[in-house]
Design a protein around this motif. Structure first.
Motif, short mmCIF file in Angstrom:
data_model
loop_
_atom_site.label_atom_id
_atom_site.label_comp_id
_atom_site.label_asym_id
_atom_site.label_seq_id
_atom_site.Cartn_x
_atom_site.Cartn_y
_atom_site.Cartn_z
N HIS A 120 50.60 30.75 50.91
CA HIS A 120 52.04 30.79 50.68
C HIS A 120 52.78 29.77 51.54
CE1 HIS A 120 52.23 34.28 48.00
NE2 HIS A 120 51.27 34.81 48.73
N GLU A 121 52.05 29.08 52.40
CA GLU A 121 52.69 28.12 53.29
C GLU A 121 53.00 26.81 52.55
OE1 GLU A 121 53.79 28.59 56.45
OE2 GLU A 121 53.30 30.66 55.93
N PRO A 122 54.08 26.10 52.94
CA PRO A 122 54.41 24.82 52.32
C PRO A 122 53.24 23.85 52.39
CG PRO A 122 56.20 25.55 53.74
CD PRO A 122 55.05 26.49 53.98
N GLY A 123 52.95 23.20 51.28
CA GLY A 123 51.83 22.27 51.24
C GLY A 123 50.51 22.93 50.92
N ALA A 124 50.48 24.27 50.98
CA ALA A 124 49.25 24.99 50.64
C ALA A 124 49.53 26.09 49.61
CB ALA A 124 48.64 25.60 51.90
N ASN A 125 50.73 26.05 49.02
CA ASN A 125 51.15 27.07 48.05
C ASN A 125 50.55 26.71 46.69
OD1 ASN A 125 52.42 29.06 46.61
ND2 ASN A 125 54.47 28.61 47.40
N VAL A 126 49.35 27.19 46.46
CA VAL A 126 48.55 26.71 45.33
C VAL A 126 48.41 27.79 44.25
CG1 VAL A 126 46.27 25.82 44.65
CG2 VAL A 126 47.25 25.17 46.86
N HIS A 127 48.52 27.34 43.00
CA HIS A 127 48.26 28.19 41.84
C HIS A 127 47.00 27.70 41.13
CE1 HIS A 127 52.45 29.23 42.53
NE2 HIS A 127 52.37 30.20 41.64
N ILE A 128 46.26 28.64 40.56
CA ILE A 128 45.06 28.32 39.79
C ILE A 128 45.38 28.46 38.30
CG2 ILE A 128 42.67 28.96 39.28
CD1 ILE A 128 42.46 30.07 42.11
N ILE A 129 45.04 27.43 37.55
CA ILE A 129 45.19 27.43 36.10
C ILE A 129 43.79 27.48 35.49
CG2 ILE A 129 45.80 26.05 34.09
CD1 ILE A 129 48.31 26.94 35.16
N THR A 130 43.52 28.48 34.65
CA THR A 130 42.24 28.55 33.95
C THR A 130 42.51 28.47 32.45
OG1 THR A 130 41.34 29.96 35.70
CG2 THR A 130 40.10 29.83 33.64
N ILE A 131 42.08 27.39 31.83
CA ILE A 131 42.29 27.18 30.40
C ILE A 131 41.05 27.69 29.67
CG2 ILE A 131 42.89 25.48 28.64
CD1 ILE A 131 43.67 23.60 31.01
N ILE A 132 41.24 28.62 28.75
CA ILE A 132 40.13 29.21 28.01
C ILE A 132 40.34 28.96 26.53
CG2 ILE A 132 38.80 31.31 27.60
CD1 ILE A 132 40.01 32.46 30.16
N GLY A 133 39.47 28.16 25.94
CA GLY A 133 39.56 27.87 24.52
C GLY A 133 38.77 28.87 23.70
N MET A 134 39.41 29.45 22.70
CA MET A 134 38.78 30.48 21.88
C MET A 134 38.30 29.91 20.54
SD MET A 134 39.07 33.03 23.91
CE MET A 134 40.10 33.80 25.18
#
Length: 484
Positions: A41-55
């Protein structure tokens, strides 16, 4: 029921629409976030993970929601708020009720759109411009029912990194999946009984000396990168200050797992060595073009370029997480973020023999394996958080990312074709946004394919599909060199 937290300053909870649509979680107690989760949650380390799943088929939202209940039961973090105490800066998991309509987005799409692939790519890029609302558990799913080159429908699963790392999330995904060939059977991960933190066995005084020496060298580089601002050579893919807040573009390419295994067997190396060798060769091809090469055999890359990749190391004793365990914090039940970071040197140069890219990586990785660098960097990070606090540790982590060129993650995926939340999966492509570097490469195996997923900051890398093509071509050249 809602948990009262009188000692905290709880964030506002969005009201639910219909009690029948709610998922009432089993009663759990409030727990503090781990230091590593808090770090995200710190600035510069506030990272989100995106997982793209094709069906392989169109996605039925009702079936998806009905099966999502199992995901919530597997991990309480997906049904808990992260509540900040403004007085002491600590964050706590607070269980809450989940309204699935707040987490599942099904936008209405134009059936006559010009390009489904372009729409999906733009949609995901727009997601990277925002953060998930803190008034609800930090995850959401976006269902895009439009035909693309690789899928009939696309599921975009977005989570905040504080919920867990790649190994944790892929295990959670598999716990909510079944084998396509057997709807009653759970999928399996390759090498699930192997340790992610193995160190080469010390058999004599010489090998002990090598472990100590390699560890010292690695720590000198790591500490210099953090404390003395030791930066990689500036190249066309080098990031810039403040880029962690910029949107990302996500693209991917898939290659044959059999081709990678063929090179692995011929050179007596690991799958990871081949993957990194392909990336090394592909990055050379891409940079050579950016430096002005007209033909691929024209070398325009300056000599002595010093680059590093920040590698994520799994610190669990296994790649498989046991969700049947009542203790999901230790051993085979370790959820959350159990990773350490290693800096891998990447010399970018032209090799007459394409196999040399793999051989060079093997040599570098052998040095890493004959060291305790991951254990030491993990210990340093926890010590810094304990002595100086999360904010200082966040600045340290930011420096590591900002002073290196790209980050790399290799996550083992299911060995068989799977059905996820009632829909058969064609591909899985993970990525991240929020990190202060222009390039991240995530690799995930699934069945007979390996996906190279690339997330880039567009001002730095405006043509990421070209890099995907370079990776494809590099594997082809490496494979061809075996019989050349």
């Amino acid at each position: 029921m809602k948990c009262k937290t009188p000692s905290l300053n709880p964030l506002r909870i969005q009201p639910t629409q219909d009690r029948n649509e709610r998922f009432e979680e089993e009663e759990v107690h409030e727990q503090p976030l781990s230091p590593v989760s808090r770090l995200f949650h710190e600035p510069g380390a506030n990272v989100h993970i995106i997982t793209i799943i094709g069906m392989k088929t169109l996605i039925n939202p009702d079936v998806f929601k009905a099966n999502l209940v199992h995901l919530l039961r597997k991990n309480h973090r997906f049904s808990s708020l992260q509540v900040l105490d403004k007085e002491n800066g600590k964050m706590t998991w607070v269980p809450t009720q989940v309204n699935l309509d707040d987490h599942v987005a099904v936008p209405k799409l134009d059936p006559n759109m010009e390009s489904g692939d372009k729409f999906v790519e733009d949609y995901i890029s727009n997601l990277s411009k925002s953060h998930i609302d803190y008034s609800k558990p930090l995850w959401d799913i976006h269902i895009l029912n439009t035909k693309t080159l690789d899928a009939h429908g696309t599921c975009v699963f977005r989570t905040h990194h504080s919920l867990g790392d790649g190994i944790s999330l892929i295990n959670l995904l598999l716990a909510c999946s079944r084998k396509a060939s057997d709807p009653e059977a759970l999928p399996t991960l390759p090498g699930s009984n192997k340790s992610g933190r193995q160190v080469r066995l010390v058999t004599d005084l010489r090998s002990l000396f090598m472990v100590i020496w390699n560890t010292i060298v690695a720590l000198v580089v790591f500490i210099s990168t953090v404390l003395f601002d030791l930066k990689d050579t500036k190249t066309p893919v080098t990031g810039y200050a403040g880029m962690e807040g910029k949107p990302r573009r996500f693209v991917f390419t898939r290659v044959s797992f059999d081709d990678i295994k063929l090179v692995k067997k011929a050179l007596d190396v690991k799958v990871n060595d081949v993957v990194l060798g392909v990336i090394k060769a592909g990055l050379y091809r891409y940079l050579n073009r950016r430096y002005g090469a007209i033909e691929n055999n024209d070398n325009h890359v300056p000599e002595d370029i010093r680059l590093h990749a920040t590698l994520s190391f799994n610190m669990r004793p296994s790649t498989m997480i046991d969700f049947s365990s009542t203790d999901t914090t230790r051993g085979h039940g370790a959820l959350g973020n159990k990773i350490a970071y290693v800096l891998l040197p990447f010399s970018i140069k032209h090799n007459q023999d394409s196999l040399d890219y793999v051989r060079e990586v093997k040599t570098d990785m052998e040095r890493k394996k004959a060291s305790i660098e991951p254990l030491c960097t993990s210990f340093i990070a926890h010590l810094v958080m304990k002595l100086f606090g999360t904010k200082f540790a966040g600045k340290m982590k930011h420096r590591v990312y900002a002073n290196t060129t790209f980050s790399f993650s290799n996550v083992p995926g299911p060995q068989e074709q799977i059905s996820f939340l009632g829909h058969e999966v064609n591909y899985i492509a993970p990525g991240c946004y929020g990190q202060p570097m222009g390039l991240m490469i995530c690799v995930l195996s699934y069945g007979d394919k390996v996906t190279f997923s690339i997330s880039v900051e567009e001002e730095t890398i405006p043509d990421p599909q070209n890099l995907c093509d370079d990776l494809q071509q590099s594997l082809h050249l490496i494979k061809s060199s075996l019989v050349g």
